[in-house]
Scaffold this active site. Structure first.
Site, PDB file in Angstrom:
ATOM      1  N   TYR A  79       0.009  -9.257   1.306  1.00  0.00           N
ATOM      2  CA  TYR A  79      -0.872  -9.737   2.198  1.00  0.00           C
ATOM      3  C   TYR A  79      -0.979 -11.410   2.290  1.00  0.00           C
ATOM      4  O   TYR A  79      -1.357 -12.001   2.850  1.00  0.00           O
ATOM      5  CB  TYR A  79      -2.350  -9.324   2.250  1.00  0.00           C
ATOM      6  CG  TYR A  79      -2.536  -7.926   3.055  1.00  0.00           C
ATOM      7  CD1 TYR A  79      -1.854  -6.806   2.951  1.00  0.00           C
ATOM      8  CD2 TYR A  79      -3.476  -7.961   4.157  1.00  0.00           C
ATOM      9  CE1 TYR A  79      -2.050  -5.932   3.607  1.00  0.00           C
ATOM     10  CE2 TYR A  79      -3.806  -7.023   4.872  1.00  0.00           C
ATOM     11  CZ  TYR A  79      -3.134  -5.980   4.782  1.00  0.00           C
ATOM     12  OH  TYR A  79      -3.211  -4.678   5.194  1.00  0.00           O
ATOM     13  N   LYS A 113       4.855   2.147  -6.440  1.00  0.00           N
ATOM     14  CA  LYS A 113       6.222   2.446  -6.161  1.00  0.00           C
ATOM     15  C   LYS A 113       7.141   2.096  -7.164  1.00  0.00           C
ATOM     16  O   LYS A 113       8.108   1.399  -6.946  1.00  0.00           O
ATOM     17  CB  LYS A 113       6.520   1.930  -4.560  1.00  0.00           C
ATOM     18  CG  LYS A 113       8.005   2.217  -3.977  1.00  0.00           C
ATOM     19  CD  LYS A 113       7.861   3.848  -3.411  1.00  0.00           C
ATOM     20  CE  LYS A 113       9.349   4.047  -3.050  1.00  0.00           C
ATOM     21  NZ  LYS A 113       9.559   5.427  -2.915  1.00  0.00           N
ATOM     22  N   ASP A 143       4.595   7.496  -1.654  1.00  0.00           N
ATOM     23  CA  ASP A 143       5.218   8.081  -0.605  1.00  0.00           C
ATOM     24  C   ASP A 143       4.858   9.690  -0.931  1.00  0.00           C
ATOM     25  O   ASP A 143       4.457  10.669  -0.017  1.00  0.00           O
ATOM     26  CB  ASP A 143       6.759   8.207  -0.515  1.00  0.00           C
ATOM     27  CG  ASP A 143       7.375   8.155  -1.834  1.00  0.00           C
ATOM     28  OD1 ASP A 143       6.710   8.202  -2.849  1.00  0.00           O
ATOM     29  OD2 ASP A 143       8.787   8.113  -1.781  1.00  0.00           O
ATOM     30  N   ASP A 172      -4.070  -0.135   2.295  1.00  0.00           N
ATOM     31  CA  ASP A 172      -4.458  -0.276   3.754  1.00  0.00           C
ATOM     32  C   ASP A 172      -3.869   0.982   4.579  1.00  0.00           C
ATOM     33  O   ASP A 172      -4.675   1.530   5.436  1.00  0.00           O
ATOM     34  CB  ASP A 172      -3.730  -1.522   4.325  1.00  0.00           C
ATOM     35  CG  ASP A 172      -3.905  -1.698   5.899  1.00  0.00           C
ATOM     36  OD1 ASP A 172      -5.073  -1.363   6.319  1.00  0.00           O
ATOM     37  OD2 ASP A 172      -2.960  -1.906   6.677  1.00  0.00           O
ATOM     38  N   ASP A 191      -6.237   4.518   5.869  1.00  0.00           N
ATOM     39  CA  ASP A 191      -6.134   5.117   7.361  1.00  0.00           C
ATOM     40  C   ASP A 191      -6.053   6.484   7.273  1.00  0.00           C
ATOM     41  O   ASP A 191      -6.708   7.261   7.881  1.00  0.00           O
ATOM     42  CB  ASP A 191      -5.269   4.299   8.189  1.00  0.00           C
ATOM     43  CG  ASP A 191      -6.003   3.244   8.871  1.00  0.00           C
ATOM     44  OD1 ASP A 191      -6.958   2.512   8.419  1.00  0.00           O
ATOM     45  OD2 ASP A 191      -5.558   2.827  10.088  1.00  0.00           O
TER      46      ASP A 191
HETATM   47  C1  IPM Z   1      -8.345  -3.145   7.125  1.00  0.00           C
HETATM   48  C2  IPM Z   1      -7.648  -3.882   8.537  1.00  0.00           C
HETATM   49  C3  IPM Z   1      -7.368  -4.971   7.958  1.00  0.00           C
HETATM   50  C4  IPM Z   1      -6.331  -5.106   7.056  1.00  0.00           C
HETATM   51  C5  IPM Z   1      -6.895  -5.956   9.174  1.00  0.00           C
HETATM   52  C6  IPM Z   1      -7.927  -5.976  10.267  1.00  0.00           C
HETATM   53  C7  IPM Z   1      -6.320  -7.332   8.726  1.00  0.00           C
HETATM   54  O1  IPM Z   1      -6.790  -2.906   8.830  1.00  0.00           O
HETATM   55  O2  IPM Z   1      -9.371  -3.700   6.816  1.00  0.00           O
HETATM   56  O3  IPM Z   1      -7.854  -2.165   6.500  1.00  0.00           O
HETATM   57  O4  IPM Z   1      -5.071  -4.725   6.991  1.00  0.00           O
HETATM   58  O5  IPM Z   1      -6.791  -5.446   5.589  1.00  0.00           O
HETATM   59 MN    MN Z   2      -6.384  -1.209   7.738  1.00  0.00          MN
END
Ligand code: IPM
Ligand code: MN
Length: 354
Positions: free
Chosen positions: A142, A189, A221, A245, A249
């Site tokens: 990042y 990884k 993975d 990240d 999700d």
């Molecule tokens: C999160 C979001 C952010 C990230 C984006 C909005 C930059 O997806 O907080 O997970 O990738 O960290």
């Molecule tokens: Mn995210």
């Protein structure tokens, strides 16, 4: 106690859900006699519209002076399909993390008994799931060097970590595991990436200082797969920025209640609390967004920033009760009549007051 809180509602449904959390904050601090000082700041697309900068200096100063930050959401569809945009709302969030040194992102996956049927996974796979990701937040790909070469025809992003960065996040992971079920999974990884080999080596060197923690090492993975097969086997998972990240999700939908998931981004001097659901622009301004993620983020703030466990527990109990009584917004209301964002917030406030 005096609580200095910065409030950054941000974009999309951010302002609506944050508003409900502030109502709860107000009620709970009256009940427990806390003095709350709120200062509001701009961040994200709304900050670009008003100042040209997604994280204006003024907002940074407000955050620096606060003990904790309550954040709504960032993002605006106007920027999503424009890869050439020079300034983007998301940069506000990244700058905020970097400038405030918020190096650790805590994202729990909590299963609510009353919502278990909402999960895309079979019930027997998710009962007893209680895991938390500790994601590194201010390093890795990042923030590495990036650019274009070959007259714009080739692009690169680099991932770099140093031992200190890994140690400090791993330490948090170990300590978190000690307070929980005593299991830590280092997700990397290491079969391919050098940064991952540094992670693994660093965590291995720390193992002897935490003999009560059972440590495992798994490739990212494989974790992506096992997370939906047997989520209940995990306790604390520590990982780098990008892996975290993606996996968080994935983890957020396991419980079937993504709209409820809170998160904390912790630094040495400050911490920021936000629901993980994002700006959800389609729902903005309609009074239909789920405020529980923001309200539970407030509960995390009481616990982590102020060590006020009782306040945190009452908020969580009120949320549980709203789910049992089915006072819920559209996203989780199934066949029941959906309630509005405001209704849910009011219900939580009334429960706390009663
Ligand atoms: C999160 C979001 C952010 C990230 C984006 C909005 C930059 O997806 O907080 O997970 O990738 O960290
Ligand atoms: Mn995210």
């Amino acid at each position: 106690m005096e609580l200095n809180i910065a409030v950054l509602p941000g974009d999309g449904i951010g302002p609506e859900v944050t508003n409900e959390a502030i109502k709860v904050l107000d009620i709970i601090s009256k009940k427990f006699n806390h003095k709350v000082n709120l200062s509001e700041g701009l961040v994200g697309a709304i900050a670009i519209d008003k100042t040209g900068n997604p994280y204006p200096d003024e907002t940074h100063q407000i955050c620096e002076k606060s003990d904790a930050i309550l954040f709504g959401a960032i993002g605006d569809p106007r920027y999503d399909n424009d890869p050439t945009a020079k300034v983007r709302p998301e940069q506000g969030l990244l700058q905020m993390r970097k400038k405030l040194g918020l190096y650790a992102n805590l994202r729990p996956t909590i299963v609510f008994e009353s919502l278990i049927d909402n999960s895309p996974l079979k019930k027997d796979r998710i009962v007893d799931t209680d895991l938390i990701f500790v994601r590194e937040l201010t390093g890795g790909i990042y923030f590495g060097e990036r650019g274009r070469k070959d007259h714009g025809n080739s692009a690169y992003d680099t991932c770099e970590y140093n031992r200190n960065e890994v140690e400090r996040i791993a330490q948090l992971g170990f300590e978190m595991a000690l307070k929980r079920k005593g299991k830590l999974c280092c997700v990397d990884k290491a079969n391919v990436l050098e940064t991952s080999r540094l992670w693994r080596e660093t965590v291995q060197n720390m193992e002897s200082s935490y003999s009560n923690v059972e440590v495992s090492y798994e490739f990212v993975d494989a974790v992506a797969m096992r997370l939906i097969q047997w989520p209940s086997e995990y306790d604390v998972l520590v990982t780098s920025n990008l892996f975290g990240d993606i996996l968080t999700d994935e983890a957020s939908v396991i419980s079937g209640s993504m709209g409820l998931m809170p998160s904390a981004s912790i630094g040495s001097n400050n911490a920021l609390y936000e629901p993980i659901h994002g700006s959800y622009p389609e729902a903005a301004g309609k009074n239909i967004a789920n405020p529980l993620g923001s309200i539970l983020s407030l509960a995390m703030m009481f616990e982590h920033s102020f060590s006020l466990e009782e306040e945190s527990k009452i908020i969580k109990k009120a949320v549980d009760n709203s789910l049992k009584e089915k006072i819920t917004t559209k996203d989780i209301s199934e066949n029941n009549k959906p309630h509005t964002t405001t209704d849910v917030g009011n219900f939580i406030c009334d429960y706390i007051n009663s």
